[in-house]
Design an enzyme around this catalytic site. Structure first.
Site, mmCIF file in Angstrom:
data_model
loop_
_atom_site.group_PDB
_atom_site.id
_atom_site.type_symbol
_atom_site.label_atom_id
_atom_site.label_comp_id
_atom_site.label_asym_id
_atom_site.label_seq_id
_atom_site.Cartn_x
_atom_site.Cartn_y
_atom_site.Cartn_z
ATOM 1 N N CYS A 53 34.478 43.149 33.694
ATOM 2 C CA CYS A 53 33.565 42.286 33.527
ATOM 3 C C CYS A 53 31.916 42.839 33.639
ATOM 4 O O CYS A 53 31.761 43.814 34.689
ATOM 5 C CB CYS A 53 33.839 41.280 34.690
ATOM 6 S SG CYS A 53 32.316 40.169 34.577
ATOM 7 N N CYS A 57 29.202 41.542 40.920
ATOM 8 C CA CYS A 57 29.434 40.899 42.109
ATOM 9 C C CYS A 57 30.265 41.949 42.982
ATOM 10 O O CYS A 57 31.369 42.465 42.657
ATOM 11 C CB CYS A 57 30.469 39.488 41.850
ATOM 12 S SG CYS A 57 29.773 38.737 40.375
ATOM 13 N N CYS A 60 34.094 41.790 43.822
ATOM 14 C CA CYS A 60 34.966 41.580 42.671
ATOM 15 C C CYS A 60 35.792 42.772 42.139
ATOM 16 O O CYS A 60 34.817 43.637 41.504
ATOM 17 C CB CYS A 60 34.431 40.698 41.714
ATOM 18 S SG CYS A 60 35.707 40.217 40.318
ATOM 19 N N CYS A 97 45.260 26.967 37.358
ATOM 20 C CA CYS A 97 43.806 27.352 36.916
ATOM 21 C C CYS A 97 43.533 28.903 36.412
ATOM 22 O O CYS A 97 44.324 29.607 36.836
ATOM 23 C CB CYS A 97 43.144 27.545 38.648
ATOM 24 S SG CYS A 97 41.506 28.011 38.185
ATOM 25 N N CYS A 129 42.385 23.743 35.363
ATOM 26 C CA CYS A 129 41.281 24.308 35.843
ATOM 27 C C CYS A 129 40.776 25.532 35.251
ATOM 28 O O CYS A 129 41.672 26.102 34.709
ATOM 29 C CB CYS A 129 41.076 24.318 37.455
ATOM 30 S SG CYS A 129 39.534 25.030 38.194
ATOM 31 N N CYS A 189 34.633 22.342 40.548
ATOM 32 C CA CYS A 189 35.093 23.078 41.762
ATOM 33 C C CYS A 189 34.243 24.403 42.070
ATOM 34 O O CYS A 189 34.071 25.296 41.402
ATOM 35 C CB CYS A 189 36.409 23.825 41.238
ATOM 36 S SG CYS A 189 37.330 24.862 42.226
ATOM 37 N N ARG A 261 39.923 23.590 49.509
ATOM 38 C CA ARG A 261 41.047 24.547 49.192
ATOM 39 C C ARG A 261 40.713 25.863 50.207
ATOM 40 O O ARG A 261 39.823 26.606 50.083
ATOM 41 C CB ARG A 261 40.821 24.823 47.832
ATOM 42 C CG ARG A 261 42.049 25.455 47.165
ATOM 43 C CD ARG A 261 41.999 25.913 45.802
ATOM 44 N NE ARG A 261 42.328 24.448 45.303
ATOM 45 C CZ ARG A 261 41.514 23.836 44.617
ATOM 46 N NH1 ARG A 261 40.604 24.682 44.015
ATOM 47 N NH2 ARG A 261 41.597 22.542 43.981
HETATM 48 N N1 SAM Z 1 33.944 35.483 35.994
HETATM 49 C C1 SAM Z 1 34.134 34.187 36.683
HETATM 50 C C2 SAM Z 1 33.153 33.685 37.774
HETATM 51 O O1 SAM Z 1 32.530 34.544 38.258
HETATM 52 O O2 SAM Z 1 32.689 32.465 37.685
HETATM 53 C C3 SAM Z 1 35.535 33.499 37.132
HETATM 54 C C4 SAM Z 1 36.330 34.580 37.948
HETATM 55 S S1 SAM Z 1 35.698 34.858 39.720
HETATM 56 C C5 SAM Z 1 37.090 36.015 40.155
HETATM 57 C C6 SAM Z 1 35.983 33.676 40.874
HETATM 58 C C7 SAM Z 1 35.738 33.621 42.124
HETATM 59 O O3 SAM Z 1 36.649 34.370 42.848
HETATM 60 C C8 SAM Z 1 34.449 34.317 42.546
HETATM 61 O O4 SAM Z 1 33.465 33.297 42.368
HETATM 62 C C9 SAM Z 1 34.670 34.386 43.933
HETATM 63 O O5 SAM Z 1 34.296 33.407 44.873
HETATM 64 C C10 SAM Z 1 36.114 34.682 44.218
HETATM 65 N N2 SAM Z 1 36.558 35.855 44.246
HETATM 66 C C11 SAM Z 1 36.739 37.086 43.603
HETATM 67 N N3 SAM Z 1 37.003 38.323 44.103
HETATM 68 C C12 SAM Z 1 37.153 37.905 45.415
HETATM 69 C C13 SAM Z 1 37.611 38.604 46.517
HETATM 70 N N4 SAM Z 1 37.792 39.816 46.640
HETATM 71 N N5 SAM Z 1 37.798 38.084 47.678
HETATM 72 C C14 SAM Z 1 37.411 36.759 47.925
HETATM 73 N N6 SAM Z 1 37.104 35.955 46.842
HETATM 74 C C15 SAM Z 1 36.961 36.686 45.794
HETATM 75 C C1 DTB Z 2 38.366 30.936 43.897
HETATM 76 O O1 DTB Z 2 37.441 30.358 44.656
HETATM 77 N N1 DTB Z 2 39.185 31.743 44.375
HETATM 78 C C2 DTB Z 2 40.060 31.938 43.147
HETATM 79 C C3 DTB Z 2 39.513 31.000 42.285
HETATM 80 N N2 DTB Z 2 38.264 30.644 42.846
HETATM 81 C C4 DTB Z 2 39.497 31.451 40.812
HETATM 82 C C5 DTB Z 2 40.189 33.497 43.153
HETATM 83 C C6 DTB Z 2 40.206 34.410 44.278
HETATM 84 C C7 DTB Z 2 40.324 35.868 43.607
HETATM 85 C C8 DTB Z 2 40.649 36.740 44.691
HETATM 86 C C9 DTB Z 2 40.442 38.131 43.908
HETATM 87 C C10 DTB Z 2 41.480 38.453 43.131
HETATM 88 O O2 DTB Z 2 42.747 38.164 43.091
HETATM 89 O O3 DTB Z 2 41.037 39.026 42.072
HETATM 90 FE FE1 SF4 Z 3 32.855 39.029 36.908
HETATM 91 FE FE2 SF4 Z 3 34.257 39.011 38.939
HETATM 92 FE FE3 SF4 Z 3 31.523 38.511 38.790
HETATM 93 FE FE4 SF4 Z 3 33.485 36.658 37.901
HETATM 94 S S1 SF4 Z 3 33.447 37.295 39.842
HETATM 95 S S2 SF4 Z 3 31.360 37.444 37.215
HETATM 96 S S3 SF4 Z 3 34.986 38.262 36.972
HETATM 97 S S4 SF4 Z 3 32.322 40.541 38.405
#
Ligand code: SAM
Ligand code: DTB
Ligand code: SF4
Length: 344
Positions: A53, A57, A60, A97, A129, A189, A261
């Protein structure tokens, strides 16, 4: 009990900081006025497009800008996704989802493929979702027509703290996509993450932003940071479970009808801490051995927790009716997954 959309940070902070006995009692009272106290929605996640990506973030592992040990993959095929959805349904999930590590949803063949995934999941009688990054109006409309129940797009934190976590997009861009989702008639959501170095005020500010939305988001995921090696937040200390309880209870009080959730971070929580979260008004969890790329409690452990706590899974059509604008009762096609198709 009327729904309010005019919460202030002072009011929400005062609720958040109540003695925990008062806080949980108040959350329980609100919870019981709007939800069955013994039902938990089980929602299974699948990463349909992993890694690579362009966003930054800080939490992430899927950002191409960090050095996590993740290999970027192509969009999964329709069949593979639907087998996973059937397996999720067979093990008791009512919601599926699909997440894609995109800055914004693609146009053309890849988006059409995602629409087919949404239709396929809905045809199994499950709620669908998706979380695909930013959307334009046309994409939101197409997802609504495919039957999408809700779109996940998190604010993650307060507007004030946001710039310390993400620099490649703005808070307003996030809000714009959420508006488009609402306008298209899809459930929103939207939630966030605690444990990234934000203050308690930042957490309350985020809850105020969510609780001032009209309507309130239909689901509010509360994630505890999963610190992943190679990301800028890898060394953040673990979240105190009582802070998660406070965040959940406050979300429940200010957004009474939302599905709240208990999301990422459950692997680090004891069974007792999870039960406290349910007492505080959480009524949904991510269910399945994996979140998107990181771990989640085993299905067997979650089934035992639910049994021992006397909680039962919410079925798709039992989810609060306000979540879906579309017809949501076509439970006509039970998902028969063959045991050999489902991962152990
Ligand atoms: N790219 C899309 C976006 O950013 O909306 C969707 C995927 S993103 C992985 C979905 C959500 O997962 C993020 O907004 C964040 O709140 C959560 N998330 C991602 N990595 C995480 C982590 N290491 N610990 C907790 N929550 C995480
Ligand atoms: C949300 O708030 N938490 C989920 C879902 N929406 C998509 C994702 C959590 C991701 C945690 C890190 C991972 O497994 O990559
Ligand atoms: Fe990309 Fe992860 Fe940020 Fe979603 S949360 S926009 S997958 S870097």
């Amino acid at each position: 009990m009327e729904l309010r959309h005019d919460w202030t940070v002072a009011e929400v902070s005062a609720i958040h900081d109540l003695p925990i006995t008062d806080l949980v009692h108040r959350a329980q009272t609100v919870h019981r006025a709007h939800h069955a106290p013994d039902k938990v929605q089980l929602c299974t996640l699948l990463s349909v497009k992993t890694g690579g990506c362009p966003e930054d973030c800080a939490y992430c592992p899927q950002s191409a800008r960090h050095r996590s040990n993740l290999t970027a993959e192509k969009l999964l095929g329709l069949e593979e996704v639907l087998v996973a959805a059937k397996c999720a349904k067979a093990s008791g999930a009512s919601r599926f989802c699909m997440g894609a590590a995109w800055r914004d949803a693609k146009h053309g063949a890849q988006f059409d493929e995602v629409l087919a995934m949404v239709r396929g999941v809905r045809d199994l009688g499950m709620e669908a979702c998706a979380t695909l990054g930013m959307l334009d109006d046309e994409q939101a409309k197409a997802l609504a027509e495919a039957g999408l129940t809700a779109y996940n797009h998190n604010l993650d934190t307060s507007r004030e703290f946001y710039g310390s976590i993400v620099t490649t997009r703005t808070y307003d861009e996030r809000l714009l996509t959420l508006d488009r989702v609402t306008k298209a008639g899809i459930g929103v959501c939207c939630g966030g993450i605690i444990g990234m170095g934000e203050s308690i005020t930042d957490r309350c500010r985020m809850l105020v932003t969510l609780a001032r939305m009209t309507p309130h988001p239909s689901s509010v995921p509360v994630n505890a940071l999963v610190p992943v090696e190679g990301t800028p937040l890898e060394l953040r200390p673990p979240v105190d479970p009582l802070e998660l309880v406070r965040m959940i209870a406050t979300a429940r009080i200010v957004m009474p009808r939302a599905m709240v959730r208990l999301s990422a971070g459950r692997e680090e929580l004891s069974r007792e801490a999870q039960v406290l979260c349910f007492l505080a008004g959480a009524n949904s969890i991510f269910y399945g051995d994996k979140l998107l790329t990181t771990g989640n409690p085993d299905v067997e452990a979650d089934q035992k927790l639910m049994r021992d706590a006397g909680l039962t899974p919410l079925r798709a059509h039992e989810t609060s009716l306000h979540e879906h604008g579309q017809s949501d009762t076509h439970d006509h096609a039970p998902g028969h997954a063959h045991a050999h198709d489902c991962a152990e």
